[in-house]
Design an enzyme around this catalytic site. Structure first.
Site, PDB file in Angstrom:
ATOM      1  N   ASN A  47      91.391 -26.652  22.470  1.00 55.69           N
ATOM      2  CA  ASN A  47      92.080 -25.358  22.774  1.00 55.69           C
ATOM      3  C   ASN A  47      91.794 -25.226  24.128  1.00 55.69           C
ATOM      4  O   ASN A  47      93.117 -24.746  24.912  1.00 55.69           O
ATOM      5  CB  ASN A  47      91.011 -24.140  21.990  1.00 55.69           C
ATOM      6  CG  ASN A  47      91.504 -24.013  20.632  1.00 55.69           C
ATOM      7  OD1 ASN A  47      92.330 -24.606  19.982  1.00 55.69           O
ATOM      8  ND2 ASN A  47      90.316 -23.330  19.913  1.00 55.69           N
ATOM      9  N   ARG A 375     107.915 -26.532  13.094  1.00 61.09           N
ATOM     10  CA  ARG A 375     107.160 -27.532  13.516  1.00 61.09           C
ATOM     11  C   ARG A 375     107.490 -28.620  12.318  1.00 61.09           C
ATOM     12  O   ARG A 375     106.675 -28.229  11.115  1.00 61.09           O
ATOM     13  CB  ARG A 375     105.503 -27.410  13.668  1.00 61.09           C
ATOM     14  CG  ARG A 375     105.378 -26.471  14.672  1.00 61.09           C
ATOM     15  CD  ARG A 375     103.904 -26.379  14.991  1.00 61.09           C
ATOM     16  NE  ARG A 375     103.566 -25.324  16.124  1.00 61.09           N
ATOM     17  CZ  ARG A 375     103.766 -25.553  17.562  1.00 61.09           C
ATOM     18  NH1 ARG A 375     104.087 -26.490  17.853  1.00 61.09           N
ATOM     19  NH2 ARG A 375     103.351 -24.389  18.243  1.00 61.09           N
ATOM     20  N   ARG A 405     106.428 -25.734  21.171  1.00 58.88           N
ATOM     21  CA  ARG A 405     105.628 -26.477  22.254  1.00 58.88           C
ATOM     22  C   ARG A 405     104.614 -27.626  21.543  1.00 58.88           C
ATOM     23  O   ARG A 405     104.163 -27.434  20.651  1.00 58.88           O
ATOM     24  CB  ARG A 405     104.670 -25.464  22.983  1.00 58.88           C
ATOM     25  CG  ARG A 405     103.867 -26.393  24.186  1.00 58.88           C
ATOM     26  CD  ARG A 405     103.051 -25.044  24.725  1.00 58.88           C
ATOM     27  NE  ARG A 405     103.806 -24.052  25.502  1.00 58.88           N
ATOM     28  CZ  ARG A 405     103.506 -22.822  25.381  1.00 58.88           C
ATOM     29  NH1 ARG A 405     102.671 -22.592  24.301  1.00 58.88           N
ATOM     30  NH2 ARG A 405     103.825 -21.973  26.123  1.00 58.88           N
ATOM     31  N   HIS A 435     111.055 -18.437  15.106  1.00 56.82           N
ATOM     32  CA  HIS A 435     109.535 -18.662  14.657  1.00 56.82           C
ATOM     33  C   HIS A 435     109.579 -18.333  13.264  1.00 56.82           C
ATOM     34  O   HIS A 435     108.573 -18.557  12.572  1.00 56.82           O
ATOM     35  CB  HIS A 435     108.656 -17.718  15.700  1.00 56.82           C
ATOM     36  CG  HIS A 435     107.074 -18.135  15.307  1.00 56.82           C
ATOM     37  ND1 HIS A 435     106.499 -16.986  14.698  1.00 56.82           N
ATOM     38  CD2 HIS A 435     106.572 -19.152  15.529  1.00 56.82           C
ATOM     39  CE1 HIS A 435     104.996 -17.550  14.574  1.00 56.82           C
ATOM     40  NE2 HIS A 435     105.056 -18.708  15.144  1.00 56.82           N
ATOM     41  N   TYR A 468      95.564 -24.619   7.371  1.00 58.78           N
ATOM     42  CA  TYR A 468      95.925 -23.282   7.719  1.00 58.78           C
ATOM     43  C   TYR A 468      95.855 -22.557   6.804  1.00 58.78           C
ATOM     44  O   TYR A 468      96.423 -22.801   5.819  1.00 58.78           O
ATOM     45  CB  TYR A 468      97.253 -23.319   8.433  1.00 58.78           C
ATOM     46  CG  TYR A 468      97.417 -23.822   9.939  1.00 58.78           C
ATOM     47  CD1 TYR A 468      98.363 -22.799  10.645  1.00 58.78           C
ATOM     48  CD2 TYR A 468      96.602 -24.750  10.419  1.00 58.78           C
ATOM     49  CE1 TYR A 468      98.538 -23.577  12.008  1.00 58.78           C
ATOM     50  CE2 TYR A 468      96.749 -25.216  11.682  1.00 58.78           C
ATOM     51  CZ  TYR A 468      97.763 -24.551  12.528  1.00 58.78           C
ATOM     52  OH  TYR A 468      97.761 -24.888  14.026  1.00 58.78           O
ATOM     53  N   ARG A 564      92.290 -12.865  14.610  1.00 55.63           N
ATOM     54  CA  ARG A 564      91.725 -14.021  14.801  1.00 55.63           C
ATOM     55  C   ARG A 564      91.456 -14.508  16.285  1.00 55.63           C
ATOM     56  O   ARG A 564      90.595 -14.879  16.612  1.00 55.63           O
ATOM     57  CB  ARG A 564      92.503 -15.115  14.107  1.00 55.63           C
ATOM     58  CG  ARG A 564      91.661 -16.508  14.189  1.00 55.63           C
ATOM     59  CD  ARG A 564      92.670 -17.606  13.654  1.00 55.63           C
ATOM     60  NE  ARG A 564      93.441 -18.075  14.855  1.00 55.63           N
ATOM     61  CZ  ARG A 564      94.562 -18.301  15.068  1.00 55.63           C
ATOM     62  NH1 ARG A 564      95.399 -18.338  13.906  1.00 55.63           N
ATOM     63  NH2 ARG A 564      95.426 -18.470  16.161  1.00 55.63           N
ATOM     64  N   HIS A 592      95.638 -17.927   9.556  1.00 55.16           N
ATOM     65  CA  HIS A 592      97.167 -17.889  10.047  1.00 55.16           C
ATOM     66  C   HIS A 592      98.131 -17.080   9.615  1.00 55.16           C
ATOM     67  O   HIS A 592      99.069 -16.354   9.990  1.00 55.16           O
ATOM     68  CB  HIS A 592      97.456 -19.366   9.820  1.00 55.16           C
ATOM     69  CG  HIS A 592      98.873 -19.539  11.020  1.00 55.16           C
ATOM     70  ND1 HIS A 592      99.992 -19.768  10.380  1.00 55.16           N
ATOM     71  CD2 HIS A 592      98.966 -19.593  12.162  1.00 55.16           C
ATOM     72  CE1 HIS A 592     100.904 -19.893  11.318  1.00 55.16           C
ATOM     73  NE2 HIS A 592     100.236 -19.977  12.384  1.00 55.16           N
TER      74      HIS A 592
END
Length: 685
Positions: A47, A375, A405, A435, A468, A564, A592
């Site tokens: 992170n 992704r 990213r 997204h 997740y 979160r 998530h």
């Protein structure tokens, strides 16, 4: 930091560090199994690395803006950078204490000895020398640089190096630590019951004398350079006609490796004069220098070996829950047509999503599959199913987010594979990301095309679905699927604005609808009517939404939030946000999912999907939130939300002080939401 507004708001980057504090708390919590704590050490480090590569690099870009303009905009990047570095230094010190004072001794108690350099050099030098000669030596790149003089030595992003000092202080040596090509942790031998493991760093360090035979080595220090992760696509702005955005991104990926430095992490025992000389040699500023420990890249601990196979050292694996309706079904289309279905990851297998695509690929009645991929897994049953659909003559439309990213290269690679096999592949648009996690299947039933949809909170990725926490809705609801079809028409360029009365679609209807729903609750409170807002998300950043939540709180609306990550809203401020109570859950899996619930005068509304309450999710991304119409699914999501709201084991309270205290509860019942949700779903299915 408070912005120039008439209400308080946090700086997102400083508050993000508070989120990483919560991760560090899990690494420190000795009630967690040892390897679970090592996992959180790894997550904390990963992170922080991304934070410097992305957020800190953006602050550095702001510094280049004309000072008078920065002043008008109330941007003070130097002040923020100083606060960030102060907090990061405190966290690094705590990480070191957790690791060396608790984790290493506990490993040894469990017959796993992670050697210090002194232990390796004293007792295991023969084994280290043998491993060095057989594995490491041929992978080394050895350079020397003149002290305090600009050098053309290039340090790769996030790779490990030793800076070697000599008795002759005119120059230094630089040697790569090849942990990118070899395991970071090397199992040297077994002494009785004790498994002996060494850092590859220390094995190399023990052999440095032979690499600089003409020099007398005085010391060595581990260093690591983080580089800017953003891709500055000037050509995108210039609007070149001959290249697609995907081509531009693909060609620009090397910029990420060569981006400007954002942090040089160095061993804090490095003398001041050496630091000064190194900084000049690498062309860095003082703000780029961050003190660390003797070892960097703690994210490698996610792959730390477990030679004893002691199950007590790891978190107990939760059994995979079989979905009651799908498990025994021969035909998923029949199941979904009859009733909406909901899946939950990682409690259930991602196979249910992949199975639907696989059925669509071989079903004679299916005409078309449309999917948005944010992704893409490197290789999966999902990609195989899409390729099978193409082989079977189905029309396949794939929207590839080329700007996800760190996943650009893999995403574009798969886009080209799909294109080669005959799919209609659409890449990102300039200045907007897609997204949403959505899929649409068109199936000819009778003389009509029936639409089947999947709308999720997480990526179409079987690997990430294992850790997740996400939700996915399967539906054949005519109006929902019709509106989702319009979303794909927008992606395909066949429609500019998708008309939608039910779906919340960013950047078209999501903000306006959410703002209206918050205002409705505010008006209900002012009229003395029942009201409430309950929401779970990853991040809360949008100023307009925050201001409306403050106004709702002032009016008396009870607001219960689970956020979160970072939040710019400050809860519990008297006269402003005292009716807002906010927690964050950090546990075995990454929370998530997004769930939004409004009282709506006794006719509650609930939405789930891909969008957080962030400006980018509301205004600059294609996002989809779906209403929940099926009453059974509504109750199931509501029950899950209530379990999370009641968590008093892994939930921390967001407060004005942001001190991340565990939720205190007068209730004698212990609620650890991830474990309790698994039990709840197990009972239901």
């Amino acid at each position: 930091m408070k912005e120039t507004t008439n209400y308080p708001i946090r700086h997102r980057d400083l508050n993000w560090l508070s989120f990483n504090d919560r991760v560090l708390q899990e690494a420190k919590d000795e009630t967690n199994p040892l390897y679970e704590r090592l996992k959180f050490v790894s997550i904390f480090s990963s992170n922080l690395d991304e934070f410097f590569r992305v957020r800190v690099s953006q602050l550095r870009q702001i510094k280049k803006v004309n000072k008078s303009l920065r002043k008008k905009l109330a941007f003070r990047p130097n002040k923020i950078l100083k606060e960030i570095l102060k907090k990061v230094n405190e966290q690094q010190e705590e990480l070191g204490a957790i690791f060396f004072d608790t984790i290493i001794p506990e490993l040894k108690e469990n017959n796993i000895q992670l050697l210090s350099f002194e232990e390796l050099n004293t007792s295991y030098l023969e084994e280290a020398t043998s491993y060095f000669n057989e594995n490491i030596k041929e992978l080394l790149k050895i350079d020397t640089i003149k002290a305090s003089t600009n050098s053309d030595v290039f340090l790769e992003n996030s790779e490990l190096y030793f800076l070697v000092t000599f008795k002759s202080a005119m120059q230094y040596g630089i040697v790569n630590i090849p942990s990118d090509q070899l395991p970071r942790f090397v199992e040297l031998k077994v002494d009785g019951d004790q498994h002996v493991i060494a850092f590859i760093d220390d094995i190399l360090k023990s052999q440095l004398g032979g690499l600089f035979p003409k020099e007398e080595i005085t010391n060595s220090f581990a260093i690591k350079l983080s580089r800017d992760a953003e891709l500055y696509l000037e050509q995108e702005i210039d609007g070149e006609l001959d290249q697609t955005l995907a081509d531009l991104i693909y060609e620009s990926l090397s910029q990420r490796l060569e981006g400007q430095p954002t942090r040089l992490l160095y061993d804090s025992s490095m003398p001041k004069e050496v630091r000064k000389n190194l900084r000049k040699s690498l062309g860095l500023g003082k703000v780029d220098m961050v003190a660390g420990g003797a070892y960097h890249n703690f994210d490698d601990f996610i792959k730390f070996p477990e030679p004893t196979d002691n199950k007590k050292l790891k978190a107990e694996k939760l059994s995979s829950i079989k979905h009651k309706a799908f498990q025994e079904a021969d035909n998923y289309f029949d199941v979904i047509r009859e009733k909406d279905q909901l899946v939950h990851f990682p409690y259930m297998s991602f196979d249910y999503v992949q199975n639907l695509i696989n059925q669509a690929a071989t079903d004679e009645l299916v005409r078309e599959i449309k999917i948005s991929l944010y992704r893409v897994a490197d290789h999966s049953a999902l990609t195989d199913a899409l390729l099978l659909a193409l082989e079977n003559g189905k029309k396949v439309t794939v929207f590839i987010e080329a700007k996800a990213r760190f996943d650009e290269e893999n995403n574009i690679k798969w886009g080209r594979i799909f294109e080669d096999k005959g799919a209609h592949v659409i890449y990102s648009y300039p200045k907007i990301k897609v997204h949403s996690k959505v899929m649409l299947i068109l199936r000819e039933e009778g003389k009509k095309l029936r639409r089947y949809a999947y709308i999720g909170t997480g990526n179409f990725n079987a690997q990430t679905s294992k850790f997740y926490c996400d939700h996915g809705l399967f539906t054949a609801h005519k109006k929902i699927t019709k509106e989702l079809h319009r979303v794909f028409k927008v992606l395909q360029g066949d429609m500019i604005i998708p008309r939608a009365k039910r779906l919340l679609i960013s950047p078209f209807t999501t903000r306006a609808t959410l703002e209206e729903l918050i205002r409705n609750e505010t008006e209900a409170a002012k009229a003395g009517k029942p009201c409430s807002i309950t929401a779970k998300m990853n991040q809360l950043e949008d100023e307009k939404i925050i201001k409306l939540l403050y106004k709702a709180s002032i009016a008396g609306v009870p607001i219960r939030l689970i956020v979160r990550g970072f939040s710019r809203l400050i809860p519990g401020v008297k006269g402003l946000s005292e009716n807002i109570y906010m927690t964050s859950i950090v546990d075995q899996f990454l929370e998530h999912g997004r769930i939004y619930k409004f009282h709506n005068l006794g006719k509650p509304l609930m939405f789930t999907g891909s969008a957080d309450w962030m400006t980018r999710n509301l205004d600059r991304r294609i996002e989809v939130l779906t209403p929940i119409y099926d009453q059974d699914i509504f109750k199931e999501l509501d029950d899950i939300l209530n379990i999370q709201l009641a968590d008093n084991v892994k939930a921390r309270v967001h407060t004005e002080k942001e001190d991340n205290q565990i939720v205190s509860s007068t209730d004698s019942k212990t609620v650890r939401s991830q474990i309790d949700i698994h039990s709840y779903l197990l009972d239901k299915n």
